[in-house]
Scaffold this motif. Structure first.
Motif, short mmCIF file in Angstrom:
data_model
loop_
_atom_site.label_atom_id
_atom_site.label_comp_id
_atom_site.label_asym_id
_atom_site.label_seq_id
_atom_site.Cartn_x
_atom_site.Cartn_y
_atom_site.Cartn_z
N ASN A 141 0.82 -1.22 0.00
CA ASN A 141 0.00 0.00 0.00
C ASN A 141 0.85 1.26 0.00
N ARG A 142 2.16 1.08 -0.15
CA ARG A 142 3.07 2.23 -0.21
C ARG A 142 4.38 1.76 -0.84
N PRO A 143 5.20 2.66 -1.35
CA PRO A 143 6.49 2.27 -1.95
C PRO A 143 7.54 2.00 -0.88
N GLU A 144 7.43 0.85 -0.24
CA GLU A 144 8.29 0.49 0.89
C GLU A 144 9.66 0.02 0.39
N THR A 145 10.72 0.64 0.92
CA THR A 145 12.09 0.25 0.53
C THR A 145 12.71 -0.73 1.52
N GLY A 146 12.00 -1.04 2.59
CA GLY A 146 12.56 -1.92 3.61
C GLY A 146 12.21 -3.38 3.43
N TYR A 147 11.38 -3.71 2.41
CA TYR A 147 10.96 -5.08 2.17
C TYR A 147 11.49 -5.58 0.83
N GLY A 148 11.72 -6.90 0.74
CA GLY A 148 11.92 -7.52 -0.55
C GLY A 148 10.58 -7.69 -1.24
N TYR A 149 10.60 -7.92 -2.54
CA TYR A 149 9.37 -8.03 -3.32
C TYR A 149 9.33 -9.36 -4.07
N ILE A 150 8.10 -9.83 -4.32
CA ILE A 150 7.84 -11.01 -5.14
C ILE A 150 7.00 -10.56 -6.32
N GLN A 151 7.41 -10.98 -7.51
CA GLN A 151 6.60 -10.71 -8.69
C GLN A 151 5.90 -12.01 -9.10
N GLY A 152 4.59 -11.98 -9.14
CA GLY A 152 3.83 -13.16 -9.51
C GLY A 152 3.35 -13.09 -10.95
N ASP A 153 3.12 -14.24 -11.54
CA ASP A 153 2.52 -14.32 -12.88
C ASP A 153 1.01 -14.39 -12.69
N THR A 158 -3.47 -21.11 -10.47
CA THR A 158 -3.33 -22.56 -10.53
C THR A 158 -4.71 -23.20 -10.70
N LEU A 159 -4.73 -24.42 -11.21
CA LEU A 159 -5.99 -25.10 -11.47
C LEU A 159 -6.71 -25.43 -10.17
N ARG A 160 -5.96 -25.72 -9.11
CA ARG A 160 -6.58 -26.17 -7.87
C ARG A 160 -6.92 -25.04 -6.91
N ASN A 161 -6.41 -23.84 -7.16
CA ASN A 161 -6.72 -22.72 -6.28
C ASN A 161 -6.59 -21.41 -7.04
N LYS A 162 -7.69 -20.71 -7.17
CA LYS A 162 -7.70 -19.49 -7.97
C LYS A 162 -6.96 -18.33 -7.30
N GLU A 163 -6.55 -18.48 -6.04
CA GLU A 163 -5.83 -17.42 -5.33
C GLU A 163 -4.32 -17.60 -5.37
N ILE A 164 -3.84 -18.68 -5.95
CA ILE A 164 -2.41 -18.99 -5.93
C ILE A 164 -1.86 -18.95 -7.35
N PHE A 165 -0.69 -18.28 -7.50
CA PHE A 165 -0.09 -18.05 -8.81
C PHE A 165 1.39 -18.45 -8.79
N ARG A 166 1.93 -18.72 -9.95
CA ARG A 166 3.37 -18.99 -10.04
C ARG A 166 4.17 -17.72 -9.77
N VAL A 167 5.34 -17.89 -9.19
CA VAL A 167 6.25 -16.77 -8.97
C VAL A 167 7.08 -16.55 -10.23
N ASP A 168 7.12 -15.31 -10.67
CA ASP A 168 8.00 -14.94 -11.79
C ASP A 168 9.42 -14.70 -11.30
N SER A 169 9.55 -13.90 -10.22
CA SER A 169 10.90 -13.56 -9.74
C SER A 169 10.82 -12.95 -8.35
#
Length: 345
Positions: A141-153, A158-169
């Motif tokens: 909710n803000r441009p936080e510089t103190g956290y690492g980030y995950i980029q999802g695809d 996923t087929l078994r759960n619509k809330e879960i996605f593969r990690v891009d990087s």
């Protein structure tokens, strides 16, 4: 994981008693106790495991009397999160080869416990039926510089759960300009350091990507749960590579997924982050303590829980905090300088 050390909330937290063992929120419970409590409807106390530094073992036992003493594992020294997770994974596997595991830091805060529990249930169901590694991604909710980030695809769940996605990087803590770009893209999430997997998956991941660590803890299979365990851990743990699980496993493994979530999470890395997470009065002040009066003051955090009458007048954007014989009054903007001074002292 309860072995962290530091004085982020100095003077309240110190190297001898870091923030996971103190009542940061002023609710009568420490962050460690709150962490275990929010798993109460998910995991019985006998299935809770705590990995901590040997210096804090007695504190953990005092604060978590319902957790079996044998479930409190002691590191003889600090070797980051990968050896910590490898140790407890093999230890759990020795008791239950089909265990489903949630790994979480003990010094974070969650404001919406029901939503947290719902997300964890979904992820645990997902990992119990697959060889997936799931990490939680906090919606920024803000441009936080103190956290690492995950980029999802986010192009397809996923087929078994619509809330879960593969990690891009995965991305390291960014500068402000980069963080501003991240939050414009809804595929970026804060890395909360909360992981879900089954024990078979994580043990095999260590075998593949960190064979030396795997060999170390695999060699202890015959002595887990015996009187010899701590003695051997004291010998082998200092020889483990000092490496985070992010570098050791997460950035190498293929079946990595992210579950975007929003349950009021913070790692409480600063007094400023505690101010953001706390209830505030009409003037933006967060007051944690039994007897605090504010006059002509704005955007301050006051943490005084030791039954003293505290009156503050004319401050804007300040920290006021006490612990035993130490009182801190400083600008929120100068918090990092004060932290460095406290570490030198």
């Amino acid at each position: 994981m309860a072995g962290g050390v530091g004085s982020r909330f100095w003077p309240m937290s110190t190297a001898e008693r870091p923030k996971q063992f103190i009542d940061v929120m002023g609710v009568g419970k420490t962050l460690l106790q709150l962490t275990v409590e929010r798993f109460g409807n998910l995991i019985p106390a006998e299935n809770v495991w705590v990995v901590t530094n040997k210096d804090y073992a007695e504190t953990v036992k005092e604060q978590l009397p319902n957790v079996p003493a044998g479930n409190i594992l002691c590191e003889p020294c600090r070797r980051n999160t990968a050896p910590c997770i490898a140790y407890v994974s093999w230890r759990i596997k020795s008791k239950d080869s089909k265990a489903n595991i949630v790994v979480t830091p003990s010094d974070h805060v969650v404001m919406n416990t029901p939503e947290f529990q719902r997300v964890i249930r979904e992820c645990m169901l997902f990992t119990s039926e697959s060889d997936a590694i799931v990490t939680l991604g906090m919606k920024p909710n803000r441009p936080e510089t103190g956290y690492g980030y995950i980029q999802g695809d986010l192009s397809a769940s996923t087929l078994r759960n619509k809330e879960i996605f593969r990690v891009d990087s995965f991305h390291e803590k960014p500068d402000l300009q980069t963080a501003q770009q991240y939050i414009k893209n809804n595929s970026f999430f804060w890395n909360a350091g909360i992981f879900i997997w089954n024990v078979h998956t994580i043990v095999n991941a260590f075998r593949m990507y960190q064979p030396m660590l795997a060999k170390t803890f695999e060699s202890m299979n015959s002595i887990y749960g015996t009187d010899k365990e701590q003695e051997v851990v004291n010998e082998v743990f200092p020889e483990c590579q000092n490496i985070s699980v992010d570098y050791a496993i997460m950035e190498k493994a293929e079946e990595i997924y992210v579950c975007p979530a929003d349950f009021g999470w913070s790692d409480l890395g600063t007094w400023g982050s505690l101010l953001q997470q706390s209830h505030k009065d009409l003037y933006g002040n967060a007051l944690i303590g039994p007897d605090i009066a504010m006059f002509e003051s704005h955007n301050c955090i006051v943490h005084t829980t030791q039954e003293k009458r505290v009156v503050v007048q004319g401050l804007d954007g300040y920290i006021v905090a006490e612990n035993n014989d130490t009182l801190l009054i400083c600008k929120l903007s100068e918090e990092q300088r004060i932290k460095q001074f406290s570490e030198r002292k």
